[in-house]
Enzyme design. Structure first.
Site, PDB file in Angstrom:
ATOM      1  N   GLU A  70      16.418  58.801  48.038  1.00 23.35           N
ATOM      2  CA  GLU A  70      15.277  57.902  48.192  1.00 23.35           C
ATOM      3  C   GLU A  70      15.623  56.577  48.875  1.00 23.35           C
ATOM      4  O   GLU A  70      16.626  55.938  48.549  1.00 23.35           O
ATOM      5  CB  GLU A  70      14.708  57.612  46.805  1.00 23.35           C
ATOM      6  CG  GLU A  70      13.429  56.777  46.812  1.00 23.35           C
ATOM      7  CD  GLU A  70      12.637  57.011  45.549  1.00 23.35           C
ATOM      8  OE1 GLU A  70      11.908  58.027  45.486  1.00 23.35           O
ATOM      9  OE2 GLU A  70      12.760  56.207  44.614  1.00 23.35           O
ATOM     10  N   LYS A  76      14.695  53.035  48.810  1.00 18.65           N
ATOM     11  CA  LYS A  76      14.061  52.227  47.756  1.00 18.65           C
ATOM     12  C   LYS A  76      14.624  50.814  47.808  1.00 18.65           C
ATOM     13  O   LYS A  76      15.802  50.611  47.526  1.00 18.65           O
ATOM     14  CB  LYS A  76      14.382  52.893  46.412  1.00 18.65           C
ATOM     15  CG  LYS A  76      13.766  52.260  45.188  1.00 18.65           C
ATOM     16  CD  LYS A  76      14.144  53.078  43.945  1.00 18.65           C
ATOM     17  CE  LYS A  76      13.294  52.726  42.752  1.00 18.65           C
ATOM     18  NZ  LYS A  76      13.635  53.545  41.561  1.00 18.65           N
ATOM     19  N   LYS A  78       6.457  58.695  48.832  1.00 17.90           N
ATOM     20  CA  LYS A  78       6.497  58.309  47.427  1.00 17.90           C
ATOM     21  C   LYS A  78       5.597  57.099  47.261  1.00 17.90           C
ATOM     22  O   LYS A  78       5.910  56.008  47.728  1.00 17.90           O
ATOM     23  CB  LYS A  78       7.946  57.979  47.066  1.00 17.90           C
ATOM     24  CG  LYS A  78       8.184  57.754  45.591  1.00 17.90           C
ATOM     25  CD  LYS A  78       8.121  59.050  44.824  1.00 17.90           C
ATOM     26  CE  LYS A  78       9.373  59.383  44.090  1.00 17.90           C
ATOM     27  NZ  LYS A  78      10.043  58.254  43.466  1.00 17.90           N
ATOM     28  N   GLU A 113       4.183  64.886  39.456  1.00 23.31           N
ATOM     29  CA  GLU A 113       5.069  64.225  38.491  1.00 23.31           C
ATOM     30  C   GLU A 113       4.461  64.137  37.095  1.00 23.31           C
ATOM     31  O   GLU A 113       3.334  63.673  36.925  1.00 23.31           O
ATOM     32  CB  GLU A 113       5.397  62.820  39.004  1.00 23.31           C
ATOM     33  CG  GLU A 113       6.253  62.024  38.034  1.00 23.31           C
ATOM     34  CD  GLU A 113       6.646  60.672  38.611  1.00 23.31           C
ATOM     35  OE1 GLU A 113       7.236  60.637  39.699  1.00 23.31           O
ATOM     36  OE2 GLU A 113       6.353  59.656  37.973  1.00 23.31           O
ATOM     37  N   ASN A 172       9.732  62.864  35.326  1.00 25.62           N
ATOM     38  CA  ASN A 172      10.277  61.524  35.514  1.00 25.62           C
ATOM     39  C   ASN A 172      10.904  61.041  34.209  1.00 25.62           C
ATOM     40  O   ASN A 172      10.218  60.910  33.198  1.00 25.62           O
ATOM     41  CB  ASN A 172       9.184  60.549  35.979  1.00 25.62           C
ATOM     42  CG  ASN A 172       9.768  59.255  36.524  1.00 25.62           C
ATOM     43  OD1 ASN A 172      10.971  59.022  36.407  1.00 25.62           O
ATOM     44  ND2 ASN A 172       8.923  58.425  37.117  1.00 25.62           N
ATOM     45  N   GLU A 196      13.808  63.521  37.920  1.00 23.03           N
ATOM     46  CA  GLU A 196      13.652  62.240  38.611  1.00 23.03           C
ATOM     47  C   GLU A 196      14.128  61.065  37.750  1.00 23.03           C
ATOM     48  O   GLU A 196      13.830  61.008  36.559  1.00 23.03           O
ATOM     49  CB  GLU A 196      12.174  61.976  38.932  1.00 23.03           C
ATOM     50  CG  GLU A 196      11.473  63.049  39.719  1.00 23.03           C
ATOM     51  CD  GLU A 196       9.997  62.708  39.914  1.00 23.03           C
ATOM     52  OE1 GLU A 196       9.295  63.522  40.506  1.00 23.03           O
ATOM     53  OE2 GLU A 196       9.549  61.635  39.447  1.00 23.03           O
ATOM     54  N   SER A 197      14.787  60.125  38.392  1.00 26.64           N
ATOM     55  CA  SER A 197      15.130  58.816  37.827  1.00 26.64           C
ATOM     56  C   SER A 197      16.343  58.808  36.894  1.00 26.64           C
ATOM     57  O   SER A 197      16.540  59.717  36.094  1.00 26.64           O
ATOM     58  CB  SER A 197      13.957  58.187  37.053  1.00 26.64           C
ATOM     59  OG  SER A 197      12.832  58.063  37.882  1.00 26.64           O
TER      60      SER A 197
HETATM   61  O1  LIG Z   1      16.054  54.818  41.306  1.00 22.34           O
HETATM   62  P1  LIG Z   1      16.161  56.009  40.407  1.00 22.34           P
HETATM   63  O2  LIG Z   1      16.337  55.672  38.967  1.00 22.34           O
HETATM   64  O3  LIG Z   1      17.212  56.992  40.919  1.00 22.34           O
HETATM   65  O4  LIG Z   1      14.769  56.803  40.503  1.00 22.34           O
HETATM   66  C1  LIG Z   1      14.302  57.367  41.704  1.00 22.34           C
HETATM   67  C2  LIG Z   1      12.864  57.878  41.520  1.00 22.34           C
HETATM   68  O5  LIG Z   1      12.866  58.879  40.540  1.00 22.34           O
HETATM   69  C3  LIG Z   1      11.911  56.750  41.154  1.00 22.34           C
HETATM   70  O6  LIG Z   1      11.911  55.857  42.211  1.00 22.34           O
HETATM   71  C4  LIG Z   1      10.490  57.238  40.861  1.00 22.34           C
HETATM   72  C5  LIG Z   1      10.138  58.374  40.237  1.00 22.34           C
HETATM   73  N1  LIG Z   1       8.790  58.488  40.169  1.00 22.34           N
HETATM   74  C6  LIG Z   1       8.248  57.415  40.723  1.00 22.34           C
HETATM   75  C7  LIG Z   1       6.902  57.072  40.919  1.00 22.34           C
HETATM   76  C8  LIG Z   1       6.632  55.936  41.570  1.00 22.34           C
HETATM   77  C9  LIG Z   1       7.634  55.088  42.021  1.00 22.34           C
HETATM   78  C10 LIG Z   1       8.967  55.406  41.858  1.00 22.34           C
HETATM   79  C11 LIG Z   1       9.289  56.572  41.201  1.00 22.34           C
END
Ligand SMILES: O=P(O)(O)OC[C@@H](O)[C@@H](O)c1c[nH]c2ccccc12
Length: 267
Positions: A54, A56, A116, A165, A186, A216-217
């Site tokens: 990503e 970001k 995104k 999601e 997520n 995710e995340s």
């Molecule tokens: O930075 P991380 O912790 O690796 O996460 C990425 C991504 O999953 C996260 O940006 C995200 C997951 N779902 C979202 C919805 C909206 C905005 C952002 C997100």
């Protein structure tokens, strides 16, 4: 009002301005002139854990993460490291992204690109496709069932693969009922912004076989990828660890290597 509601309210305000500027018909016309969307599903269904890397710059939970003056260059590094898909955050107020970032990334890489954002209307799907996106995120918690079903269908009808999601078992069920082929769990709650790394493992079993599972995340490195592969992840989506790490190319390559033989690790 939860964080998600707050973000969506801002997104709707910005959206109104763009809609006043560019009509839906204009966007539809632009969609006819972009290259056909790429299908990420064959790679996602292939061997190993795929990595979505990503672009970001910042997040509501962490603030500024990286300035990323050249998103296309970063995306090129991700691609060289073996990313299956590039995710581009296009939300402006909290994540400091723009659709222009996505256009630039699309021009640079050959792999599919994910928009995104906080998509609440079909207009944003046409925007995504017109900018060259191949996938679009749909967040169950931000949508009614009617909206979700309509947006999944609309996305599919214009060639976009929706990544739907969810954050709870109930949301997973809503995603399945809406016809999602690609579901993301997520680990970060969009209500509290807290990361609970066990969320994916808890909810993955409720995703029926045949649907591609995205974790995710909160993925910090190769060890997390191995854990998530064991828990059933087909794909991991990683932002922060890559934009704050030393070398985005080898950062992705290390994650890809960790997920290359998930069958060995799967319990
Ligand atoms: O930075 P991380 O912790 O690796 O996460 C990425 C991504 O999953 C996260 O940006 C995200 C997951 N779902 C979202 C919805 C909206 C905005 C952002 C997100």
């Amino acid at each position: 009002m939860g964080v998600l509601d707050d973000i969506v309210a801002g997104v709707r305000e910005d959206l109104e301005l763009r809609q006043a500027d560019v009509s839906l018909d204009t966007l539809k016309e632009r969609c006819r002139h972009v290259d056909p969307a790429l299908d990420p599903m064959p790679v996602f269904r292939g061997p190993g854990v795929s990595v979505i890397a990503e672009v970001k710059r910042s997040s509501p939970s962490k603030g500024a993460l990286a300035s990323i003056d050249d998103p296309a260059e970063l995306a090129g590094q991700y691609e060289a490291g073996g990313a299956a898909v590039i995710s581009v955050l296009t939300e402006q107020r909290r994540f400091s992204g723009t659709l222009e970032d996505l256009v630039r990334v699309r021009a640079r890489v050959d792999v599919p690109v994910l928009r995104k954002d906080f998509i609440v209307t079909a207009y944003q799907l046409f925007e995504a496709r017109a900018a060259g996106a191949d996938l679009a995120l749909l967040i169950v918690a931000a949508l009614s069932d009617t909206e979700l079903v309509g947006l999944v269908e609309r996305a599919e009808s214009i060639g976009l693969t929706p990544l739907v999601e969810a954050h709870t078992a109930e949301e997973v069920q809503r995603a399945v009922d809406a016809g999602a082929r690609l579901i993301g769990i997520n680990n970060r709650s969009l209500q509290t912004l807290e990361v609970d790394p066990t969320t994916f493992a808890r909810l993955a079993p409720s995703i029926p076989d045949g649907i591609v599972r995205v974790a995710e995340s909160g993925v910090r490195g190769p060890r997390d990828v191995i854990e998530l592969a064991r828990a059933g992840a087909d794909v991991v989506l990683v932002g922060e660890a890559l934009v704050t790490g030393r070398d985005p190319r080898s950062g992705v390559a290390d994650l890809v290597a960790a997920g290359a033989h998930p069958a060995v690790h799967r319990s």
